[in-house]
Write a protein that holds these residues in place. Structure first.
Motif, PDB file in Angstrom:
ATOM      1  N   HIS B  57       0.838  -1.193   0.000  1.00 25.85           N
ATOM      2  CA  HIS B  57       0.000   0.000   0.000  1.00 25.85           C
ATOM      3  C   HIS B  57       0.878   1.250   0.000  1.00 25.85           C
ATOM      4  CE1 HIS B  57      -4.082   1.707   1.052  1.00 25.85           C
ATOM      5  NE2 HIS B  57      -3.309   2.741   1.226  1.00 25.85           N
ATOM      6  N   ALA B  58       1.879   1.255   0.890  1.00 27.31           N
ATOM      7  CA  ALA B  58       2.766   2.421   0.978  1.00 27.31           C
ATOM      8  C   ALA B  58       3.568   2.582  -0.307  1.00 27.31           C
ATOM      9  CB  ALA B  58       3.704   2.264   2.174  1.00 27.31           C
ATOM     10  N   LEU B  61       1.393   3.833  -3.075  1.00 27.65           N
ATOM     11  CA  LEU B  61       1.026   5.230  -2.847  1.00 27.65           C
ATOM     12  C   LEU B  61       2.160   6.142  -3.268  1.00 27.65           C
ATOM     13  CD1 LEU B  61      -1.113   7.088  -1.859  1.00 27.65           C
ATOM     14  CD2 LEU B  61      -0.267   6.813   0.469  1.00 27.65           C
ATOM     15  N   SER B  65       1.764   8.303  -6.669  1.00 22.40           N
ATOM     16  CA  SER B  65       1.726   9.767  -6.476  1.00 22.40           C
ATOM     17  C   SER B  65       2.786  10.415  -7.345  1.00 22.40           C
ATOM     18  CB  SER B  65       2.003  10.170  -5.036  1.00 22.40           C
ATOM     19  OG  SER B  65       1.318   9.371  -4.163  1.00 22.40           O
ATOM     20  N   VAL B  81      -4.012   6.668  -6.990  1.00 23.41           N
ATOM     21  CA  VAL B  81      -3.876   7.529  -5.805  1.00 23.41           C
ATOM     22  C   VAL B  81      -5.241   7.756  -5.172  1.00 23.41           C
ATOM     23  CG1 VAL B  81      -3.092   9.746  -4.925  1.00 23.41           C
ATOM     24  CG2 VAL B  81      -1.908   8.711  -6.826  1.00 23.41           C
ATOM     25  N   ASP B  83      -7.802   5.698  -5.202  1.00 19.92           N
ATOM     26  CA  ASP B  83      -8.164   4.478  -4.473  1.00 19.92           C
ATOM     27  C   ASP B  83      -7.429   4.392  -3.147  1.00 19.92           C
ATOM     28  OD1 ASP B  83      -8.323   2.035  -7.231  1.00 19.92           O
ATOM     29  OD2 ASP B  83      -9.630   3.693  -6.643  1.00 19.92           O
ATOM     30  N   LEU B  84      -6.113   4.654  -3.200  1.00 21.25           N
ATOM     31  CA  LEU B  84      -5.279   4.395  -2.027  1.00 21.25           C
ATOM     32  C   LEU B  84      -5.512   5.407  -0.909  1.00 21.25           C
ATOM     33  CD1 LEU B  84      -2.094   3.567  -4.065  1.00 21.25           C
ATOM     34  CD2 LEU B  84      -3.320   1.956  -2.638  1.00 21.25           C
ATOM     35  N   THR B  85      -5.992   6.608  -1.248  1.00 19.46           N
ATOM     36  CA  THR B  85      -6.188   7.613  -0.199  1.00 19.46           C
ATOM     37  C   THR B  85      -7.642   7.723   0.236  1.00 19.46           C
ATOM     38  OG1 THR B  85      -6.408   9.288  -1.920  1.00 19.46           O
ATOM     39  CG2 THR B  85      -4.244   9.059  -0.885  1.00 19.46           C
ATOM     40  N   SER B  86      -8.515   6.914  -0.377  1.00 21.05           N
ATOM     41  CA  SER B  86      -9.938   7.102  -0.102  1.00 21.05           C
ATOM     42  C   SER B  86     -10.371   6.446   1.188  1.00 21.05           C
ATOM     43  CB  SER B  86     -10.748   6.507  -1.246  1.00 21.05           C
ATOM     44  OG  SER B  86     -10.496   5.125  -1.300  1.00 21.05           O
ATOM     45  N   PRO B 201     -10.053  12.751  -0.081  1.00 27.18           N
ATOM     46  CA  PRO B 201      -8.687  13.279  -0.004  1.00 27.18           C
ATOM     47  C   PRO B 201      -8.070  13.541  -1.374  1.00 27.18           C
ATOM     48  CG  PRO B 201      -8.950  11.459   1.518  1.00 27.18           C
ATOM     49  CD  PRO B 201     -10.206  11.521   0.714  1.00 27.18           C
ATOM     50  N   MET B 202      -8.320  12.644  -2.325  1.00 29.10           N
ATOM     51  CA  MET B 202      -7.708  12.822  -3.642  1.00 29.10           C
ATOM     52  C   MET B 202      -8.151  14.136  -4.259  1.00 29.10           C
ATOM     53  SD  MET B 202      -5.711  11.879  -5.865  1.00 29.10           S
ATOM     54  CE  MET B 202      -5.361  12.404  -7.515  1.00 29.10           C
ATOM     55  N   PHE B 205      -6.080  16.769  -2.647  1.00 26.42           N
ATOM     56  CA  PHE B 205      -4.701  16.872  -3.151  1.00 26.42           C
ATOM     57  C   PHE B 205      -4.677  17.535  -4.515  1.00 26.42           C
ATOM     58  CE2 PHE B 205      -3.292  14.818   0.334  1.00 26.42           C
ATOM     59  CZ  PHE B 205      -3.495  13.456   0.411  1.00 26.42           C
TER      60      PHE B 205
END
Lengths: 305, 277
Positions: B57-58, B61, B65, B81, B83-86, B201-202, B205
């Motif tokens: 995941h990290a 991300l 990004s 991005v 998906d991963l920050t939602s 969040p996306m 950003f």
């Protein structure tokens, strides 16, 4: 000692293969069986099971989609180490040491090995007569190789030729018997549907005294290192594929196909069965194979007598 | 839910002890579903699902990004991005949907928006001023199609993955209803609007960093006119994730805007029509 270590791996970690194999046998992909179809012969495509005649086109699709980013991805995935492996592979063959050679490089697509062979002969032995026929089943990969060679001094010389052909069935007109001194195949043989056929064709086109040399990913014998390697393969490589190339699936296929390839002694036996003379069934000096980086890659050699 | 699946598989070999419902769910999945070697013995839960552990995941991300910022044409990376920050926000959006009857219908029926599921011809034949007609006109004016949305890959819960997919597919409606085209300034304005309305969040950003890529004149206009509008309008409007667009094709667009509490964005520059035929 090698055999003992390998036995320990196999019996001590039986669940490793099970955990890595997908077992949903009810959904084979990509071609569903049509009623009445006579596709009884299947083979593996990574961890999937596919009809044999389909594998070739699937592999072709994988390489068409990775062709333009192939070299970048190789560098990213192996952190540049693949260059060291290829340098050692070609270095151990010493092309040009005993006079100019006619070489054939299979699955040679982007020209990494061909370029190294020609450079080695030129730099070490002032040999400008050695030639390499770069053969690949995939035209896009050949195009990349041709483009790369255009930046070198070998472009438009008789030293390099690019030919599209299937390693399992080299045409008898273009590739006559007993023609080549050196047959190389680097990181390509595991993608072929039938390895024995490739070996048979290699035997046919080599001259008596010619060398068969294969560089391929193989089995890591150290269990601890093997676990790290597996973690890296199945975790990081598909992610790099999706980030750098926008294609997770091709790189998933890549790491699965590595696991499906026969182990060092099995492959050495297949080479011997094709008629080649090989070293002893052990690793290293005098042996049929040489491990690179603990077995991540391996160089197998044979000679046609 | 996914933790339970993982535990149930850790006992023995991959799918032989999977609970029957899961095995059936996996079987009925379409042929576009990719099989993977799951090293951490977690199985995909919906077509296109790629389960990730914390390290992956990290890594994804960081990697996506970087790619999304340096190569924004890589829509798959921008989607990744997203998906991963939602994570923290999707359950809240799902709860908003559950709180409204229309949202509940969406969650139950799980409609998709693409040229296969939406009858474009029928929409084009609707009277002027309806949502359907406005939508089709907007698609044509901006030269876009609803078929280019990347599917959701990195959300673990299938229902939350659907909510994310629904958000992505409804994005065009947000443009259309406030009358904005698809150039960079308008996209940023819509991102500010989405962040104010949905809180993803996306979107935040993209809003926070996306303006660094446009000229300072455009940036000034963005912050002077569009951002105040976006925050006021997005913040006060009804949560747009709960709107069942497909059931409102015949609704008058003015009435729809009043119902949702929306009003048009400041005037923007539209692309020239492709051909005078």
């Amino acid at each position: 000692m090698q055999t003992a270590t390998r036995k320990l791996t196999r019996s001590a970690f039986p669940c490793r293969r099970v955990r890595l194999d997908h077992t949903d046998a009810n959904a084979p992909r990509p071609s569903p069986d049509t009623p009445g179809s006579s596709q009884s012969r299947t083979t593996h495509f990574g961890f999937q099971t596919v009809p044999e005649d389909l594998k070739e086109s699937l592999v072709k699709n994988v390489f068409s989609s990775v062709a333009t980013s192939y070299d970048v991805m190789n560098d990213a995935m192996s952190m540049g180490v693949h260059r060291l492996w290829k340098d050692e592979y070609v270095g151990s063959l010493k092309p040009g040491a005993k006079g100019p050679l006619r070489c054939i490089d299979l699955a040679g697509g982007t020209g990494d090995i061909a370029l190294r062979i020609l450079d080695h002969a030129r730099e070490n032995y002032a040999d400008r007569e050695t030639s390499v026929d770069v053969v690949d089943i995939n035209p896009e990969m050949l195009k990349e190789g041709y483009k790369r060679f255009k930046k070198t001094m070998y472009h438009n010389t008789p030293q390099v030729a690019f030919i599209e052909s299937n390693a399992q069935a080299l045409s008898k007109e273009q590739f006559s018997d007993n023609t080549y001194d050196l047959y190389t195949i680097a990181f390509g043989i595991r993608n072929c549907t039938s390895i024995p056929d490739v070996l048979k064709e290699a035997y046919r086109v080599l001259k008596p005294g010619g060398t068969f040399a294969c560089l391929e990913f193989s089995k890591v014998d150290n269990p601890l290192f093997g676990m790290l390697y597996d973690q890296y393969s199945f975790s990081v490589i598909p992610m790099l594929g999706s980030i750098l190339a926008g294609d997770r699936e091709s790189y998933q296929y890549l790491v699965e196909s590595i696991r499906k390839f026969p182990s060092q002694p099995e492959f050495a036996t297949m080479i011997a069965d094709a008629g080649f003379a090989i070293g002893g069934m052990h690793e290293g000096k005098g042996g049929a194979w040489t491990n690179l980086w603990n077995g991540i890659a391996c160089v197998h050699k044979g000679v046609k007598l | 839910m996914s933790a339970a699946f993982r535990l149930s598989k850790q006992a023995a070999s991959a799918s032989s002890r999977v609970i029957p419902q899961t095995r059936n769910a996996l079987r009925t999945v379409s042929s576009a579903f990719t099989q993977q070697a799951r090293h951490s013995s977690s199985q995909p839960l919906y077509p296109g699902h790629v389960p990730l552990n914390w390290f992956e995941h990290a890594f994804m991300l960081a990697g996506s990004s970087y790619m999304a910022l340096t190569a924004p044409a890589r829509h798959d990376m921008v989607a990744a991005v997203g998906d991963l920050t939602s994570g923290p926000v999707l359950p809240a959006l799902r709860d908003q949907m559950l709180a409204s009857p229309e949202g509940r219908r969406i969650l139950k029926e799980r409609p998709r928006i693409n040229t296969q599921t939406v009858d474009m011809q029928k929409l084009a034949s609707l009277p002027e001023g309806t949502l359907g007609r406005t939508y089709v006109t907007w698609l044509e004016r901006c030269h876009v199609t609803p078929d280019t949305r990347e599917p959701v890959h990195y959300v673990d819960d299938p229902e939350l993955a659907y909510v994310m997919q629904r958000y992505r597919e409804s994005h065009d409606f947000y443009h259309c209803v406030v009358n904005l085209p698809v150039d960079v300034t308008s996209e940023l304005a819509v991102k500010f609007f989405e962040f104010a309305n949905l809180g993803l969040p996306m979107a935040g950003f993209a809003a926070a960093f996306g303006h660094l890529r446009i000229s300072s004149a455009k940036r000034q206009r963005l912050f002077k006119e569009y951002v105040p509008w976006a925050i006021k309008c997005g913040g006060s409007a009804k949560s747009l994730i709960t709107v069942y667009w497909e059931q409102r094709w015949e609704q008058d667009i003015g009435e729809l805007k009043r119902e949702l509490g929306l009003w048009d964005a400041p005037e923007a520059k539209w692309p020239k029509p492709r051909s005078e035929s």
